[in-house]
Design a protein around this motif. Structure first.
Motif, PDB file in Angstrom:
ATOM      1  N   PHE A 261      30.509  26.939  68.273  1.00  0.00           N
ATOM      2  CA  PHE A 261      30.897  26.915  69.690  1.00  0.00           C
ATOM      3  C   PHE A 261      30.582  25.573  70.340  1.00  0.00           C
ATOM      4  N   LYS A 262      30.669  24.521  69.580  1.00  0.00           N
ATOM      5  CA  LYS A 262      30.503  23.175  70.136  1.00  0.00           C
ATOM      6  C   LYS A 262      31.689  22.831  71.022  1.00  0.00           C
ATOM      7  N   GLN A 263      31.424  22.166  72.143  1.00  0.00           N
ATOM      8  CA  GLN A 263      32.453  21.865  73.133  1.00  0.00           C
ATOM      9  C   GLN A 263      32.705  20.359  73.219  1.00  0.00           C
ATOM     10  N   TYR A 264      33.908  20.017  73.652  1.00  0.00           N
ATOM     11  CA  TYR A 264      34.265  18.626  73.924  1.00  0.00           C
ATOM     12  C   TYR A 264      34.708  18.522  75.378  1.00  0.00           C
ATOM     13  N   ILE A 265      33.917  17.814  76.159  1.00  0.00           N
ATOM     14  CA  ILE A 265      34.237  17.606  77.582  1.00  0.00           C
ATOM     15  C   ILE A 265      34.191  16.095  77.831  1.00  0.00           C
ATOM     16  N   PRO A 266      35.339  15.429  77.880  1.00  0.00           N
ATOM     17  CA  PRO A 266      35.343  13.961  77.976  1.00  0.00           C
ATOM     18  C   PRO A 266      34.736  13.414  79.256  1.00  0.00           C
TER      19      PRO A 266
END
Length: 577
Positions: A261-266
């Protein structure tokens, strides 16, 4: 008088009475028309009267006199604010005063305030499961002492060293440099424990039973740290009552390892990591409750909706019915959520609104012809929306159930910002400020295990919450956060340092320095209390034999091979003249 005359007289009297009644009706109708015209211009009650007339006589051919906006879905918004009432609205009555709760009021010292959040329940779980993991791998070590079990005192010392590295902004520094003894390292590190022991404990730190983890992960993705995280969140809720303004937002704990559940939020500084939703006091920056985002959970107890409204309703549970305000960004905002908070939880809401919401009128979205610094308001029962033009081709839309007028903040000067916007700007940064405080003295070290990332996160928040409790219980103190964390680190490591200062098999200089820092008395060798700490050559030996023992009578140094031993009675007789 004849019958005919009487009838004629009665008719004349009846005619006079009828003429008087017609005059009275004309006068009363003129007065009623004047009153209705006055009410039309000043109150909204006339619209209700018109609706009653329409119900009886059919729909009126004229349109409504109240100017309105129509949303894309037909939602009606009044252009003018509703009449103001004198009484304070129920949703603005705060029922619980902010400050430490009974559970935390007696915590006066730094370590006591920190222990409110990292209680012995959490620390004992860590000790138990860490020892369990150590025992499972101890066969891989050649020496038994290299994989010995830990205890509560030593775990506290490890946490203290992590806090100290964060205060000194050395959390990402190689441990070899932290343990240097050439003057460039940090003395408290090598005085407290060895580098090898510190790395060993960090590597084997665990928060759950590894033997049942596979079974628990079937229904809970957060199983490796669920118990510790839940206890910490409960401790936060029972220790402090937040102020009247709360903020809900997400924070991203940096992590680039393997995680489902790793997220990418730039837009975030770390970009990759684990997302945590939090409810924070907008004034004091106290973290009241938090919830990690793990995606869609498997079927079972921990499966919950992850839509924005459901997340907000779970986070506001500790303050439900307390009359507080919640500030969120446009990811959370919906008009159904605003109504639910107001009607079922007695909470107000202020937040930005995305322009694709169907309830918004087109006039609030299409703003090309509007001048800069202009505002447009829409009103409903309990909810107000505003569209503000801060600069050309820029449009900001907010919704509020706390504000019910179109007041412009005079402090904004020629920008003419509405009070809704200035209030939002003042309360929106609660979670972002906590994130910034955590990064300032961050304890997190490089790791490939995502449970450690969440553990470092709650350590950072425990440091912030602990200082808030400390300052509330010690109002005359002006201890800044850096010094608070530094003193906390020393106190956590102090007990283990004292215990280690009694170790004999270390150089004398190291032992003396440990005793000096720990505040313990100097160690005296067993035997004669007058035994000197230095070693000299035995005066009877022909070879260079060093010894620390000496003759009781002549005070000359004497090795054990030339010494004679006796019982206390005999030695007492020798001493007598």
């Amino acid at each position: 008088m004849s019958y005919e005359k009487e009838q004629a007289h009665l008719r004349r009297l009846l005619e006079e009475v009828d003429s008087d009644l017609e005059d009275v009706d004309d006068e009363e109708s003129d007065g009623e028309e004047n009153i209705v015209e006055f009410q039309l211009s000043d109150t909204d009650t006339e619209q209700e009267a018109e609706s009653d007339v329409e119900d009886l006589a059919g729909p009126a051919p004229k349109p409504s006199r109240v100017p309105t906006f129509l949303g894309k879905d037909g939602t009606v918004w009044k252009k003018h604010r509703p009449p103001q009432t004198v009484r304070t609205r129920k949703s603005n009555l705060v029922t619980h005063l902010p400050g430490p709760k009974t559970y935390a009021k007696n915590a006066k010292s730094i370590d006591d305030c920190w222990s409110l959040f990292f209680s012995n329940d959490i620390l004992n779980l860590i000790v138990q499961y860490t020892n369990q993991h150590i025992n499972s791998v101890k066969d891989k070590f050649a020496r038994e002492r290299s994989a010995r079990e830990t205890d509560l005192v030593e775990i506290k010392a490890v946490l203290g060293l992590l806090y100290l590295a964060g205060v000194l902004k050395s959390n990402r520094l190689n441990v070899d440099e932290l343990w240097e003894r050439d003057g460039s390292g940090i003395e408290l590190f090598w005085l407290t424990m060895s580098k090898q022991r510190f790395l060993f404990l960090i590597r084997h730190l665990r928060f759950d039973d590894s033997t049942t983890r596979t079974e628990r992960k079937v229904s809970d993705k957060l199983a490796p740290i669920r118990d510790v995280f839940t206890i910490f969140a409960d401790n936060c809720q029972k220790s402090y009552t937040i102020s009247e303004y709360a903020t809900i937002d997400e924070k991203l704990e940096g992590f680039r390892g393997r995680c489902a559940f790793k997220q990418y939020i730039p837009s975030k500084p770390n970009k990759y990591g684990l997302k945590v939703f939090a409810l924070v006091d907008a004034k004091t920056k106290y973290t009241l409750t938090l919830e990690p985002y793990v995606g869609l959970q498997p079927e079972g107890l921990y499966r919950k909706n992850n839509d924005p409204a459901s997340i907000v309703l779970r986070l506001i549970a500790p303050i439900s019915g307390s009359g507080r305000n919640v500030t969120c960004d446009n990811w959370f905002t919906s008009f159904n959520l605003i109504a639910t908070l107001r009607e079922k939880h007695n909470l107000t809401y202020v937040g930005t609104v995305r322009k694709n919401k169907k309830e918004l009128p087109l006039e609030f979205v299409n703003t090309k012809t509007r001048p800069v610094a202009s505002s447009m308001f829409g009103f409903q029962e309990g909810t107000t929306i505003v569209s503000y033009i801060p600069k050309k081709y820029k449009n900001v839309i907010l919704a509020s159930s706390m504000h019910h007028d179109d007041t412009i903040d005079p402090a904004t000067g020629e920008k003419y910002k509405p009070e809704i916007i200035t209030f939002y700007n003042g309360t929106k940064g609660g979670v972002d400020t906590v994130d910034e405080l955590c990064s300032t003295y961050n304890v997190a070290r490089n790791t490939r295990r995502w449970p450690m990332v969440l553990f470092y996160s709650i350590m950072n928040m425990a440091g912030i919450n602990g200082q808030i409790i400390y300052m509330a219980n010690n109002p005359n103190s002006n201890l800044v956060r850096r010094k608070f964390l530094k003193q906390l680190a020393v106190k956590l490591a102090d007990e283990h340092l004292k215990r280690r200062s009694l170790t004999k098999n270390v150089p004398v200089a190291v032992r003396e320095r440990r005793q000096e820092v720990a505040g313990t008395s100097a160690d005296v060798p067993k035997g004669n209390p007058e035994t000197p700490r230095v070693k000299k050559r035995c005066h009877l030996c022909t070879k260079d034999s060093k010894t620390r023992y000496f003759c009781k009578f002549c005070k000359k140094f004497l090795c054990l091979s030339h010494a004679e031993f006796g019982c206390p009675n005999c030695l007492r007789n020798v001493e007598e003249p």
